[in-house]
Structure formats: structure tokens, C-alpha cells
Design a protein around this motif. Structure first.
Motif, PDB file in Angstrom:
ATOM      1  N   PHE A  72      -6.193   3.566   5.736  1.00  0.00           N
ATOM      2  CA  PHE A  72      -6.791   2.326   6.250  1.00  0.00           C
ATOM      3  C   PHE A  72      -6.837   2.351   7.773  1.00  0.00           C
ATOM      4  O   PHE A  72      -7.885   2.098   8.369  1.00  0.00           O
ATOM      5  CB  PHE A  72      -6.000   1.110   5.756  1.00  0.00           C
ATOM      6  CG  PHE A  72      -6.356  -0.147   6.495  1.00  0.00           C
ATOM      7  CD1 PHE A  72      -7.658  -0.641   6.476  1.00  0.00           C
ATOM      8  CD2 PHE A  72      -5.408  -0.824   7.248  1.00  0.00           C
ATOM      9  CE1 PHE A  72      -8.009  -1.783   7.185  1.00  0.00           C
ATOM     10  CE2 PHE A  72      -5.754  -1.970   7.956  1.00  0.00           C
ATOM     11  CZ  PHE A  72      -7.053  -2.439   7.929  1.00  0.00           C
ATOM     12  N   TYR A  73      -5.720   2.683   8.401  1.00  0.00           N
ATOM     13  CA  TYR A  73      -5.688   2.614   9.869  1.00  0.00           C
ATOM     14  C   TYR A  73      -6.615   3.640  10.525  1.00  0.00           C
ATOM     15  O   TYR A  73      -7.184   3.367  11.572  1.00  0.00           O
ATOM     16  CB  TYR A  73      -4.251   2.773  10.385  1.00  0.00           C
ATOM     17  CG  TYR A  73      -3.501   1.468  10.323  1.00  0.00           C
ATOM     18  CD1 TYR A  73      -3.679   0.499  11.303  1.00  0.00           C
ATOM     19  CD2 TYR A  73      -2.651   1.168   9.271  1.00  0.00           C
ATOM     20  CE1 TYR A  73      -3.023  -0.719  11.245  1.00  0.00           C
ATOM     21  CE2 TYR A  73      -1.989  -0.045   9.197  1.00  0.00           C
ATOM     22  CZ  TYR A  73      -2.185  -0.986  10.187  1.00  0.00           C
ATOM     23  OH  TYR A  73      -1.546  -2.198  10.119  1.00  0.00           O
ATOM     24  N   ARG A  77       1.831   6.819  11.748  1.00  0.00           N
ATOM     25  CA  ARG A  77       0.607   6.036  11.943  1.00  0.00           C
ATOM     26  C   ARG A  77       0.185   6.002  13.410  1.00  0.00           C
ATOM     27  O   ARG A  77      -1.008   5.992  13.726  1.00  0.00           O
ATOM     28  CB  ARG A  77       0.844   4.602  11.446  1.00  0.00           C
ATOM     29  CG  ARG A  77      -0.409   3.741  11.426  1.00  0.00           C
ATOM     30  CD  ARG A  77      -0.077   2.308  11.087  1.00  0.00           C
ATOM     31  NE  ARG A  77       0.860   1.743  12.053  1.00  0.00           N
ATOM     32  CZ  ARG A  77       1.618   0.678  11.826  1.00  0.00           C
ATOM     33  NH1 ARG A  77       1.562   0.066  10.670  1.00  0.00           N
ATOM     34  NH2 ARG A  77       2.447   0.219  12.746  1.00  0.00           N
ATOM     35  N   GLU A  84      -2.366   5.313   1.599  1.00  0.00           N
ATOM     36  CA  GLU A  84      -3.309   4.191   1.764  1.00  0.00           C
ATOM     37  C   GLU A  84      -3.136   3.520   3.124  1.00  0.00           C
ATOM     38  O   GLU A  84      -4.112   3.126   3.763  1.00  0.00           O
ATOM     39  CB  GLU A  84      -3.103   3.164   0.643  1.00  0.00           C
ATOM     40  CG  GLU A  84      -3.679   3.602  -0.693  1.00  0.00           C
ATOM     41  CD  GLU A  84      -3.240   2.721  -1.858  1.00  0.00           C
ATOM     42  OE1 GLU A  84      -3.859   2.825  -2.928  1.00  0.00           O
ATOM     43  OE2 GLU A  84      -2.258   1.945  -1.717  1.00  0.00           O
ATOM     44  N   LYS A 108      -9.468   4.396   9.698  1.00  0.00           N
ATOM     45  CA  LYS A 108     -10.849   3.877   9.688  1.00  0.00           C
ATOM     46  C   LYS A 108     -11.082   2.815  10.758  1.00  0.00           C
ATOM     47  O   LYS A 108     -12.201   2.353  10.930  1.00  0.00           O
ATOM     48  CB  LYS A 108     -11.180   3.320   8.306  1.00  0.00           C
ATOM     49  CG  LYS A 108     -11.345   4.402   7.264  1.00  0.00           C
ATOM     50  CD  LYS A 108     -11.348   3.833   5.870  1.00  0.00           C
ATOM     51  CE  LYS A 108     -11.384   4.949   4.836  1.00  0.00           C
ATOM     52  NZ  LYS A 108     -10.988   4.480   3.506  1.00  0.00           N
ATOM     53  N   LEU A 109     -10.021   2.413  11.418  1.00  0.00           N
ATOM     54  CA  LEU A 109     -10.173   1.373  12.450  1.00  0.00           C
ATOM     55  C   LEU A 109     -10.394   1.974  13.838  1.00  0.00           C
ATOM     56  O   LEU A 109     -10.481   1.239  14.820  1.00  0.00           O
ATOM     57  CB  LEU A 109      -8.936   0.468  12.461  1.00  0.00           C
ATOM     58  CG  LEU A 109      -8.634  -0.259  11.145  1.00  0.00           C
ATOM     59  CD1 LEU A 109      -7.392  -1.126  11.290  1.00  0.00           C
ATOM     60  CD2 LEU A 109      -9.810  -1.121  10.705  1.00  0.00           C
ATOM     61  N   PHE A 110     -10.450   3.305  13.912  1.00  0.00           N
ATOM     62  CA  PHE A 110     -10.683   3.963  15.205  1.00  0.00           C
ATOM     63  C   PHE A 110     -12.052   4.640  15.187  1.00  0.00           C
ATOM     64  O   PHE A 110     -12.596   4.948  14.121  1.00  0.00           O
ATOM     65  CB  PHE A 110      -9.578   4.992  15.480  1.00  0.00           C
ATOM     66  CG  PHE A 110      -8.228   4.346  15.664  1.00  0.00           C
ATOM     67  CD1 PHE A 110      -7.860   3.811  16.886  1.00  0.00           C
ATOM     68  CD2 PHE A 110      -7.335   4.262  14.598  1.00  0.00           C
ATOM     69  CE1 PHE A 110      -6.623   3.203  17.049  1.00  0.00           C
ATOM     70  CE2 PHE A 110      -6.105   3.651  14.752  1.00  0.00           C
ATOM     71  CZ  PHE A 110      -5.738   3.121  15.989  1.00  0.00           C
ATOM     72  N   LEU A 137       0.855  -1.201   0.000  1.00  0.00           N
ATOM     73  CA  LEU A 137       0.000   0.000   0.000  1.00  0.00           C
ATOM     74  C   LEU A 137       0.883   1.239   0.000  1.00  0.00           C
ATOM     75  O   LEU A 137       2.006   1.215   0.508  1.00  0.00           O
ATOM     76  CB  LEU A 137      -0.898   0.025   1.237  1.00  0.00           C
ATOM     77  CG  LEU A 137      -1.918  -1.109   1.417  1.00  0.00           C
ATOM     78  CD1 LEU A 137      -2.780  -0.842   2.643  1.00  0.00           C
ATOM     79  CD2 LEU A 137      -2.799  -1.268   0.185  1.00  0.00           C
TER      80      LEU A 137
END
Lengths: 370, 284
Positions: B99-100, B143, B95, B102-104, B91
Motif C-alpha cells: 500500500f505505502y 516501510r 500488504e 503506491k503512495l510515492f 493488513l
């Protein structure tokens, strides 16, 4: 939503990786084989070499009788090439065999030995009032086969015919078309390239993530391990559906029940993926897992033998998951196949898959990150 | 922000402990350094605090959550930068962060802003697999800030970075701390600990030997020293004198009077020297 985002990310990763295309390319390779290499039906005609060591009149009468059995009622002059030798022969082809009438007993013996086929010499008996048969077998024929030949030549034809006719044969059902040999191969490809390939690919994905360490990063987000695992299964199910339809649609056309097929592919694909997840949870990398993967390949291939040789069908074989998979796919592509069997089997795979998923989730919660 | 009581951990599930009876508390807004050589138990402790390792024995509370029954919501409050870069190599940088984030569950930071902050602007659309080791490390660091963490775990945040980038990373840590972020810094680099930490803990063989501020440690264990280079009988001699010990103070006075001084620098004991003094162990 987090599951969806993980799934989209996994699709993106898969599309940029190697394994995603393995299954798709293999599907096209299998499709090519099915369409252009594998015939509709394999030839199962036996080959026999015969020499008529008979007076000319008797030989002519024998040949006349034999030619009447030929598919187009006429023999064909051919040459048999065997090693460096060429043998002229007269070929009579029936529904079940190809009989080559050769010019000498030596030629029959030599060809039976070189080509590993059945050879025979027909001569007059000692009394000179009937025929005697001299067979050249390969040595590995069963006693049953030898007894059958003895029975055939030592029993009156009328009695044999009477016994044959006394056998009652009742079909359990009728009105269905048998599959061609080519169509019969489709369940094998669907089982192994469709469902079971996912087992190895998901294990490969997990090992790749372990190598990159991205699982640790995932583990410290507000997303759950089960979502991570399920997103990978989602990718596997997608490729399973695509690769299976690539094979099935061109070969089978509209014959299969596609709704049943999708249900069965999803259920079996889910089961195979969770089996792959469970397996991968015990190993650090793909090298360490190789022995277990290889062993599993051997086991899941065994039902193939029973599929192609129905006389070998031990009970223990039926508990190997690939057995009901093969049978299920066969029912799906058969016109008027047993939908209830397919649905019950799907339910079984779904339940087994869910159990494996729960176990895998527990294991990964404690093993993904150390 | 973090409270640890009687923490033990054994990888072999026996009495061979990687962490033994660790007790410490970190208030909100502190930069706490966890210092020790490789294999001392730093990463194990950090693994337990971040839920990467299961709590076996002891009580651990992180950001208001009991780690015994870890809640996914806890991760909305914490950020973690790993020593080994662990980003998706297939990625792009953007990207990866997209992606990360959206995990919070809460408010997250803009990937482009974070990439700019760590000096990766212009590299948004380059796949991480094409990055150098240092760039991957910066992406991993960026990140860890994506979810605006209240508690920030940093594992060797400047390892493998060139001095200019390392300095920028240290500035970012200071800035985030000034905004109220609590930092748990794991390192064997005493210089970065000395520069950044309000308090440090020395851990060796799974046991915390002491916890105090670098300033107090220097006062308590350090000596004020003077490095002197002087010319004696035509050759340059280099000696170090304590400004606390009477005998050495007098010798220093004599040298100043009798010889031509080439250079003279005052020097305080480093955290590394204190670590060795306290634990009897080096940091490698």
C-alpha cells in the motif's frame, strides 16, 4: 490513482473490521423487522367499554342499531381478560373502533380503570324519553375532547350533519396511492441506518487510525490528506448504498425511483460522512468525542417526531439535516414523488458536504499528526 | 540536505518554546545524530523537518524544499521511521508495504526484499496485528525505505529490539549511508549515536548546546582513563586513574610497582558522560 489505491486499502481494512458489518447486519435486522414484525398498517381503532343500563326493549333496539354498524353485521361473544378477572362481552367492531358491551356498570368502570380505555354507561334520561350518557374518562383528556362530547350530545344530529356537509374539501392532487404504515417506515431506516450511520462509522475509522498512528505514516508520503479522507468517504458511501438497497428492494420492490435513490443516498451519505469527519477532527479519541456524538444523535432524531406526528412540525426543526432527508426518501419511494425536490435537496447536501470537506481537510492537515 | 536557521516552535503559541533558536546544517551523505533526553525538543524538531508539525518561525529547507510551503513531492525524497510502530494491524506485512509503495511517485523497492532485509522473510502474509513489538518496529523501519529515500529520518531505530536485531538494523543504516543516503537520527541512546554518527547535536530544553563529531567531543571533553584492579592487604581494590593528570599518573605508577595487578583496562569517556558534562543533564 493514489486515491484509488487508498480506497482499495480502506475497503480491505473495513472488510476485516467490525464497523463495516455493523451497518450491513443492522440492515438485515431492519429488513427482518419490516418483513416479519411490522404489519402493513398499524391498528388505530379505539377501544370502548359500554354498558346499556336500559329496559330490555330499549337495550335490544340499541344493540340492533349497533350490530348494523359492525363490519360483518353481527356481534361476537368474547371474553376480556384483565389481570385476574375475566369479563364476558359482546364485541362490535367498526372501521374506527372496537366496542365491548359488558354485563354491568361495575365491569365498565373496572375495565376503564384497569385497561386505561374509554368507558361509558347508556341510560334513560330523567324524563324517561331519551338517552343519557355517563362517561368514564382517564383524566388526561383535553378540553377539546370533552367539549366535543358535550357538543355531540347537546346538538341536534341534523344540525351537525348540515355543518359537516357544508365543509368543502378539495384534494390538491389525486391519482397517487398512499404508503402503507410499513412502507412509511422505510425512509426512517434509510435516513438513520443508511445516511447517518456513516457519520458515526467514519468517525470511528478516524479514531482507529489515530490510535494506530498510521495517519502519521500517511502524512509523510507523497499523497495528500484529502485523498486519505476521500478514500474513507468512499468506503462509507459503498456500505450506505449496499445497506440501503438491502432494506429497500425486498420491501418496496420496483416502486421507488432507484436512480433518484442512488443520487440521494450518495449526496446525503457524503454530507453525513463529512459531518463525521469534521466532528472527529476536534477530538483525540472516541471517548472524548462521546458527549458530542450523543448530543448530535439526540438532535438528528428529533425530526422523527414530526415525521410520525405531522401536527408537530415547527419551522426550526426543518433546518436539522435529517428532516429533509426523511422527506426526500419519502418522495423517492412514493409513486409519482417530487423528483425536483429530491434533486434540489441532493444538491444542497452535496454543497454542504463539500464545504464541510474543505473545512475538515484544513483541520486534518494541521491536527492529524500531533 | 537540511538547513535550519532560527527555528522556534511553541505548542501553546506563546513564548514557552519547545524548540528555541535552533541552527544547523546537514550536508548530503552525513549521519547526523540529534541527541537529548525525553522532552528536549528532538521529536518537535524532527516533526517540523518532516512536515508533521507546521513551521511557526525560522527557515527550514529539507531536500531542496522550503518547509514553509511544503510540497508533496518532497516526500518522494524522504523516509521516516517512527519510534512508535505505526502499521495497519489488519493488513499483512506485505500488504502494508504494497500500500505505502503506491503512495510515492518514483521508483520504489520490492516489499519482499525489504522484509528479508529486516529479518521478516517468511512473515509476508502474517497480519501485523499478530506481530511482536520488535517485529512491528522492524516493519515500520522497512516501510521507511520503501521509496528509496535520499534523506532518512530515524526516530529511535533500535529501541525495543534485541541486541542481534539492533546490530542488523545498525548495519542496514551504515549500508544505506554508504550508498549516499543522508540520515537524521533522533535518539537518547548515546551508544548507537557514537557508533553511527558523523556528527551529533546535543539538545536540552529546546536549545542546541553544541554540534560536533563524537571524536572531536571526546578529544575536547573526554579524559583518557585506566581502570585498575589490584590486591592490597589481601583484598581486591578497584580504582580509576586519569592518564592526563600528573598526580594520578604517578599514583598509577606506584600502584603498578607496589601491588599485584589483577586487571587493567584503558577507557575513554563515553558520549553520555560528555553530554552530562556539557549540558549538566542526564539522558533520561
Amino acid at each position: 490513482m493514489k486515491l484509488w489505491h487508498s480506497f482499495v486499502k480502506e475497503i480491505l481494512l473495513a472488510s476485516r473490521g467490525f464497523y463495516f458489518y455493523v451497518e450491513i447486519v443492522m440492515a438485515f435486522v431492519f429488513l427482518f423487522l419490516l418483513l416479519f414484525v411490522i404489519p402493513d398498517n398499524f391498528s388505530n381503532k379505539s377501544t370502548e367499554y359500554l354498558y346499556l343500563d336500559l329496559p330490555k326493549a330499549a337495550a335490544d333496539a340499541f344493540m340492533e342499531f349497533s350490530v348494523a354498524e359492525d363490519l360483518d353485521q353481527q356481534g361476537e361473544a368474547v371474553e376480556i381478560k384483565s389481570g385476574k378477572n375475566i369479563y364476558p362481552a359482546n364485541l362490535i367492531e367498526t372501521d374506527t373502533s372496537k366496542i365491548y358491551y359488558l354485563e354491568s356498570a361495575e365491569a365498565v368502570i373496572q375495565l376503564a380503570e384497569d385497561e386505561k380505555n374509554f368507558g361509558g354507561i347508556v341510560k334513560l334520561n330523567e324524563a324517561g324519553d331519551g338517552l343519557a350518557y355517563e362517561y368514564y374518562l382517564q383524566g388526561y383528556e383535553s378540553e377539546r375532547m370533552k367539549n366535543l362530547l358535550l357538543l355531540f350530545h347537546n346538538t341536534e344530529m341534523s344540525k351537525l350533519e348540515e355543518t359537516f356537509n357544508a365543509q368543502e374539501v378539495r384534494p390538491l392532487s389525486d391519482g397517487f396511492e398512499p404508503l402503507t404504515d410499513k412502507q412509511n417506515m422505510v425512509p426512517v431506516f434509510l435516513t438513520f441506518n443508511g445516511s447517518f450511520m456513516g457519520m458515526f462509522i467514519i468517525a470511528a475509522y478516524i479514531f482507529l487510525d489515530k490510535k494506530e498512528g498510521v495517519i502519521k505514516a500517511y502524512a509523510v508520503t507523497a499523497s495528500s490528506v484529502w485523498q486519505y479522507l476521500m478514500s474513507k468517504i468512499g468506503v462509507i458511501l459503498t456500505t450506505t448504498l449496499v445497506s440501503s438497497l438491502i432494506i429497500t428492494i425486498p420491501v418496496m420492490g420496483t416502486q421507488p425511483n432507484y436512480l433518484l435513490m442512488v443520487i440521494f443516498l450518495l449526496a446525503t451519505g457524503f454530507f453525513a460522512s463529512t459531518l463525521g469527519l469534521f466532528l472527529a477532527s476536534f477530538y483525540k479519541d472516541i471517548v472524548a468525542a462521546f458527549g458530542a456524538i450523543y448530543g448530535l444523535i439526540i438532535v438528528i432524531m428529533l425530526p422523527n417526531i414530526a415525521y410520525f406526528i405531522p401536527s408537530w412540525d415547527p419551522v426550526w426543526l426543518k433546518i436539522i439535516p435529517s428532516y429533509p432527508m426523511l422527506e426526500g426518501f419519502k418522495e423517492i419511494i412514493l409513486p409519482g414523488g417530487d423528483a425536483a425536490f429530491v434533486l434540489w435537496t441532493s444538491l444542497g447536501f452535496l454543497v454542504a458536504g463539500l464545504l464541510l470537506f474543505v473545512f475538515s481537510n484544513k483541520r486534518y492537515q494541521h491536527s492529524l499528526t500531533v | 540536505m537540511i538547513k535550519v536557521e532560527g527555528l522556534y516552535h511553541s505548542y501553546s503559541n506563546d513564548e514557552n518554546y519547545a524548540v528555541k533558536n535552533a541552527n544547523f546544517e546537514i550536508p548530503k551523505g552525513e549521519i547526523f545524530g540529534f541527541l537529548g533526553p525525553s522532552g528536549a525538543g528532538k521529536s518537535t524538531t524532527q516533526g517540523i523537518l518532516t512536515g508533521l508539525l507546521q513551521l511557526q518561525k525560522g527557515n527550514v529547507n529539507v531536500a531542496g524544499y522550503d518547509v514553509k510551503n511544503i510540497s508533496q513531492k518532497m516526500f518522494n525524497k524522504i523516509g521516516m521511521s517512527f519510534e512508535q510502530s505505526n502499521v495497519y494491524s489488519k493488513l499483512t506485512a506485505k500488504e502494508n508495504l504494497d500500500f505505502y509503495r503506491k503512495l510515492f511517485d518514483g521508483q520504489t523497492r520490492e516489499p519482499a526484499d525489504l522484509l528479508k532485509l529486516v529479518g521478516l522473510d517468511g512473515k509476508e502474509n502474517v497480519r501485523a496485528g499478530e506481530f511482536s513489538k520488535g517485529m512491528k518496529h522492524r516493519l515500520t523501519f522497512a516501510r521507511s525505505m520503501i521509496n528509496n529515500p535520499e534523506l532518512w529520518f530515524l526516530d529511535e531505530p533500535t529501541t525495543g529490539l534485541d541486541p542481534a536485531i539492533a546490530s542488523e538494523i545498525k548495519d542496514i543504516i551504515r549500508k544505506e549511508n554508504n550508498n549516499g543516503v543522508t540520515v537524521f537520527l533522533t535518539t537518547h541512546n548515546m551508544f548507537i549515536a557514537d557508533e553511527l554518527c558523523n556528527r551529533v547535536a546535543f539538545i536540552v530544553d529546546g536549545e542546541i548546546k553544541l554540534i560536533d563529531s563524537p571524536k572531536n567531543l571526546k578529544l575536547q571533553y573526554g579524559e583518557q582513563l585506566v581502570d585498575v584492579e589490584f590486591r592490597k592487604n589481601g583484598t581486591v581494590v578497584k580504582e580509576t586513574f586519569s592518564t592526563i593528570k600528573e598526580e594520578e599518573k604517578q599514583r598509577l605508577q606506584k600502584v603498578i610497582l607496589d601491588y599485584e595487578i589483577q586487571s587493567m583496562h584503558t577507557k575513554e569517556a563515553t558520549l553520555e558522560e560528555i553530554f552530562i558534562k556539557v549540558t549538566g543533564r542526564g539522558l533520561v
